[in-house]
Design an enzyme around this catalytic site. Structure first.
Site, PDB file in Angstrom:
ATOM      1  N   GLU A 171       0.881  -1.179   0.000  1.00 35.24           N
ATOM      2  CA  GLU A 171       0.000   0.000   0.000  1.00 35.24           C
ATOM      3  C   GLU A 171       0.909   1.216   0.000  1.00 35.24           C
ATOM      4  O   GLU A 171       1.511   1.546   1.023  1.00 35.24           O
ATOM      5  CB  GLU A 171      -0.896  -0.014   1.248  1.00 35.24           C
ATOM      6  CG  GLU A 171      -1.756  -1.266   1.406  1.00 35.24           C
ATOM      7  CD  GLU A 171      -2.898  -1.332   0.412  1.00 35.24           C
ATOM      8  OE1 GLU A 171      -3.247  -0.302  -0.191  1.00 35.24           O
ATOM      9  OE2 GLU A 171      -3.444  -2.443   0.217  1.00 35.24           O
ATOM     10  N   CYS A 182      -2.286   9.259   2.731  1.00 33.87           N
ATOM     11  CA  CYS A 182      -2.052   8.685   1.392  1.00 33.87           C
ATOM     12  C   CYS A 182      -3.154   9.099   0.435  1.00 33.87           C
ATOM     13  O   CYS A 182      -2.905   9.445  -0.709  1.00 33.87           O
ATOM     14  CB  CYS A 182      -1.964   7.161   1.488  1.00 33.87           C
ATOM     15  SG  CYS A 182      -3.424   6.376   2.209  1.00 33.87           S
TER      16      CYS A 182
HETATM   17  P1  NAD Z   1       8.086   5.300   4.672  1.00 30.12           P
HETATM   18  O1  NAD Z   1       8.069   4.513   3.414  1.00 30.12           O
HETATM   19  O2  NAD Z   1       9.223   6.221   4.916  1.00 30.12           O
HETATM   20  O3  NAD Z   1       8.066   4.318   5.929  1.00 30.12           O
HETATM   21  C1  NAD Z   1       7.085   3.310   6.074  1.00 30.12           C
HETATM   22  C2  NAD Z   1       7.668   2.189   6.895  1.00 30.12           C
HETATM   23  O4  NAD Z   1       8.656   1.506   6.132  1.00 30.12           O
HETATM   24  C3  NAD Z   1       8.374   2.651   8.172  1.00 30.12           C
HETATM   25  O5  NAD Z   1       8.141   1.706   9.172  1.00 30.12           O
HETATM   26  C4  NAD Z   1       9.834   2.676   7.752  1.00 30.12           C
HETATM   27  O6  NAD Z   1      10.724   2.587   8.835  1.00 30.12           O
HETATM   28  C5  NAD Z   1       9.897   1.464   6.844  1.00 30.12           C
HETATM   29  N1  NAD Z   1      10.948   1.498   5.833  1.00 30.12           N
HETATM   30  C6  NAD Z   1      11.322   2.561   5.086  1.00 30.12           C
HETATM   31  N2  NAD Z   1      12.301   2.187   4.231  1.00 30.12           N
HETATM   32  C7  NAD Z   1      12.517   0.861   4.424  1.00 30.12           C
HETATM   33  C8  NAD Z   1      13.410  -0.088   3.846  1.00 30.12           C
HETATM   34  N3  NAD Z   1      14.291   0.256   2.904  1.00 30.12           N
HETATM   35  N4  NAD Z   1      13.364  -1.362   4.286  1.00 30.12           N
HETATM   36  C9  NAD Z   1      12.471  -1.725   5.243  1.00 30.12           C
HETATM   37  N5  NAD Z   1      11.623  -0.863   5.852  1.00 30.12           N
HETATM   38  C10 NAD Z   1      11.636   0.420   5.436  1.00 30.12           C
HETATM   39  O7  NAD Z   1       6.692   6.064   4.764  1.00 30.12           O
HETATM   40  P2  NAD Z   1       6.207   7.157   5.816  1.00 30.12           P
HETATM   41  O8  NAD Z   1       6.917   8.445   5.573  1.00 30.12           O
HETATM   42  O9  NAD Z   1       6.197   6.605   7.186  1.00 30.12           O
HETATM   43  O10 NAD Z   1       4.679   7.300   5.326  1.00 30.12           O
HETATM   44  C11 NAD Z   1       4.322   8.142   4.306  1.00 30.12           C
HETATM   45  C12 NAD Z   1       4.073   7.418   2.998  1.00 30.12           C
HETATM   46  O11 NAD Z   1       3.209   6.314   3.179  1.00 30.12           O
HETATM   47  C13 NAD Z   1       3.382   8.319   1.997  1.00 30.12           C
HETATM   48  O12 NAD Z   1       3.957   8.150   0.728  1.00 30.12           O
HETATM   49  C14 NAD Z   1       1.941   7.832   2.016  1.00 30.12           C
HETATM   50  O13 NAD Z   1       1.203   8.119   0.840  1.00 30.12           O
HETATM   51  C15 NAD Z   1       2.134   6.367   2.234  1.00 30.12           C
HETATM   52  N6  NAD Z   1       0.928   5.748   2.789  1.00 30.12           N
HETATM   53  C16 NAD Z   1       0.209   4.887   2.019  1.00 30.12           C
HETATM   54  C17 NAD Z   1      -0.979   4.340   2.508  1.00 30.12           C
HETATM   55  C18 NAD Z   1      -1.836   3.400   1.683  1.00 30.12           C
HETATM   56  O14 NAD Z   1      -2.743   2.788   2.240  1.00 30.12           O
HETATM   57  N7  NAD Z   1      -1.594   3.256   0.391  1.00 30.12           N
HETATM   58  C19 NAD Z   1      -1.401   4.677   3.806  1.00 30.12           C
HETATM   59  C20 NAD Z   1      -0.625   5.551   4.555  1.00 30.12           C
HETATM   60  C21 NAD Z   1       0.543   6.081   4.051  1.00 30.12           C
END
Ligand code: NAD
Length: 469
Positions: A223, A258
């Site tokens: 997602e 999101c």
């Molecule tokens: P992010 O991708 O920075 O982090 C999300 C999670 O992934 C965190 O727990 C982070 O520590 C982990 N992570 C990041 N890079 C990683 C890697 N290389 N390996 C393993 N784990 C990793 O996102 P964020 O800043 O916390 O959230 C914002 C983003 O999430 C926005 O782009 C938003 O649109 C999206 N989002 C999508 C949905 C959906 O349902 N589609 C819902 C909420 C947020």
């Protein structure tokens, strides 16, 4: 090592801390989850669901205590936090209600043979979640995964680890948390005993997680980010209710959702009228300030980096919106803004801003606006606004989006019974609804064709035979 969490509304205040989980400890926790999963899966479904029902009651009892904690670690307004926790409880109960219809065996015994379809859990599910809705986004994975008989290891965002840690502790089930950033997430996702990965986050993190999982051939549900267009057709109402809804569709959680309405498109001839109506609506519903204060509807953004990025997106001449009762030098506050008729190629239009600043563009005709709306790599949500529902539904079919809202956008348009997820680079797999349950099981079959059952009259056919049923 510990992860301290500051309050984004008052960054001098440390809200709390969790221990960070080094990679060798991740290994230990996944192995423990794997061992626990077998006995959990062996318990009858009704037993597992009873455990989830007790967890739902425990979370519900804790909402008044947890909502301020969530507000203080995430900067989301406290009413929003209460709502998110309550919604997570509702979803948990929805899963309890609907799981038996999805996870039970299906049996057929007829003149074609005997067929049993079983829904088997994967084993250990890794749930990697973002900070912006840390409870519901974790619950969308935890509830169906546990109900189906999986164990779950959650890796919350280090930007909001405190409340979800408390929620996880309320489950008497095989569920564990590991804490840290990308490195901890990678140790979890790439673990040999993780059999399914459920990720919510940005496109960059998603790409890294999908690559790691792909290397192990671990299935994923992803997602990812969105850059949702909201298209107001020429008959759309700009009345107070519609405009209030549209403003909050963009600015709830300071635009860091999101499925926020991230690009607004209105008929060129109505652009001036729209800007006036939108600004008035913001005056009614948008107050930026301390997330714990009464009447505040928008808090700070999550971090110093997010504050810098948001401010950089606001050009001179942008329209400031709503009331601003905040000090950007003591908390990560950003004055919300509407940018009228920016360059269509500006990053504010072409990329996910994830910030309280929104562009509005005038369009000449419906064909053109559809091309604009569908441009780009993302396809999470979209919305169409019209006085004529039939017309809106016809238009909606042309969007390249996983979820299209009609006359609303963002949370107010969601439903527990509606599958949610993206197309194109916004991800794959679905959460909520029936499909959100089936993500956590694999269908396995036991089949005895009638021809080969003991005492069957029909003789086996020759070497090139195909099934008869
Ligand atoms: P992010 O991708 O920075 O982090 C999300 C999670 O992934 C965190 O727990 C982070 O520590 C982990 N992570 C990041 N890079 C990683 C890697 N290389 N390996 C393993 N784990 C990793 O996102 P964020 O800043 O916390 O959230 C914002 C983003 O999430 C926005 O782009 C938003 O649109 C999206 N989002 C999508 C949905 C959906 O349902 N589609 C819902 C909420 C947020």
């Amino acid at each position: 090592m510990i992860i301290e969490r500051e309050n984004p509304a008052r960054f001098a205040e440390i809200v709390g801390a969790v221990p960070s989980t080094p990679p060798d400890r991740v290994d230990e926790i996944v192995r423990r989850a794997d061992a626990e999963q077998r006995s959990w899966a062996a318990r009858p479904l009704t037993d597992r669901l009873a455990t989830l029902t007790r967890a739902a009651a425990a979370i519900e009892d804790a909402i008044e205590e947890l909502a301020p904690l969530l507000a203080r670690e995430s900067g989301k307004v406290v009413g929003d936090c209460r709502g998110e926790l309550g919604f997570a409880v509702r979803y948990l109960r929805w899963v309890v209600q609907h799981a038996p219809g999805v996870y039970g065996d299906r049996e057929l015994d007829d003149d074609l043979g005997r067929l049993v379809e079983r829904r088997r859990p994967f084993g250990v599910v890794a749930a990697v979640t973002p900070w912006n809705a840390p409870i519901i986004l974790a619950m969308l994975k935890i509830a169906p995964a546990l109900a189906a008989g999986n164990a779950v290891v959650v890796k919350p965002s280090p930007l909001a680890p405190l409340t979800i840690d408390r929620v996880i502790a309320l489950f008497a089930a095989p569920i564990h948390a590991v804490h840290g950033g990308a490195e901890t997430g990678a140790a979890l996702v790439g673990h040999e005993l993780v059999r399914k990965v459920a990720f919510t986050g940005g496109t960059d993190g998603g790409r890294a997680v999908a690559a790691l999982a792909g290397d192990r051939l671990t299935p994923t549900v992803m997602e990812l980010g969105g850059n949702d267009p909201a298209v107001l057709l020429d008959d759309a109402s700009f009345d107070d209710d519609a405009m209030d809804r549209l403003v909050m569709a963009s600015f709830a959680t300071s635009g860091q959702v999101c499925m926020a309405a991230k690009r607004l498109y209105v008929p060129q001839s109505r652009l001036g009228e729209f800007a006036d109506a939108y600004r008035s609506a913001a005056g009614r519903v948008l107050t930026t300030g301390d997330p714990l204060a009464a009447g505040v509807t928008m808090g700070p953004v999550i971090s110093a980096a997010a504050q810098r990025a948001a401010v950089a997106l606001i050009p001179p001449g942008a329209v400031p919106l709503g009331r601003f009762d905040a000090d950007p030098s003591t908390g990560y506050f950003v004055r919300p803004a509407l940018v009228i008729a920016p360059d269509p190629d500006a990053p504010l239009v072409t990329r996910e801003q994830f910030a309280p600043v929104v562009p509005v563009l005038g369009y000449p005709d419906e064909k053109t606006v559809l091309t604009w709306a569908n441009a780009g790599e993302l396809g999470l949500g979209a919305s169409v606004w019209s006085a004529d529902e039939e017309r809106a539904f016809t238009f909606a079919r042309w969007f390249e989006a996983g979820f299209t809202f009609v006359n609303t956008h963002n949370r107010t348009g969601m439903s527990l019974r509606a599958p949610f997820g993206g197309v194109k680079r916004s991800g794959w797999g679905r959460e909520y609804a029936h499909e959100g349950l089936t993500e956590y099981v694999q269908t396995c079959v036991i089949h005895a064709p009638a021809a080969f059952r003991p005492g069957a009259a029909t003789a086996p056919a020759g070497p090139s035979a195909y099934p008869t049923g």
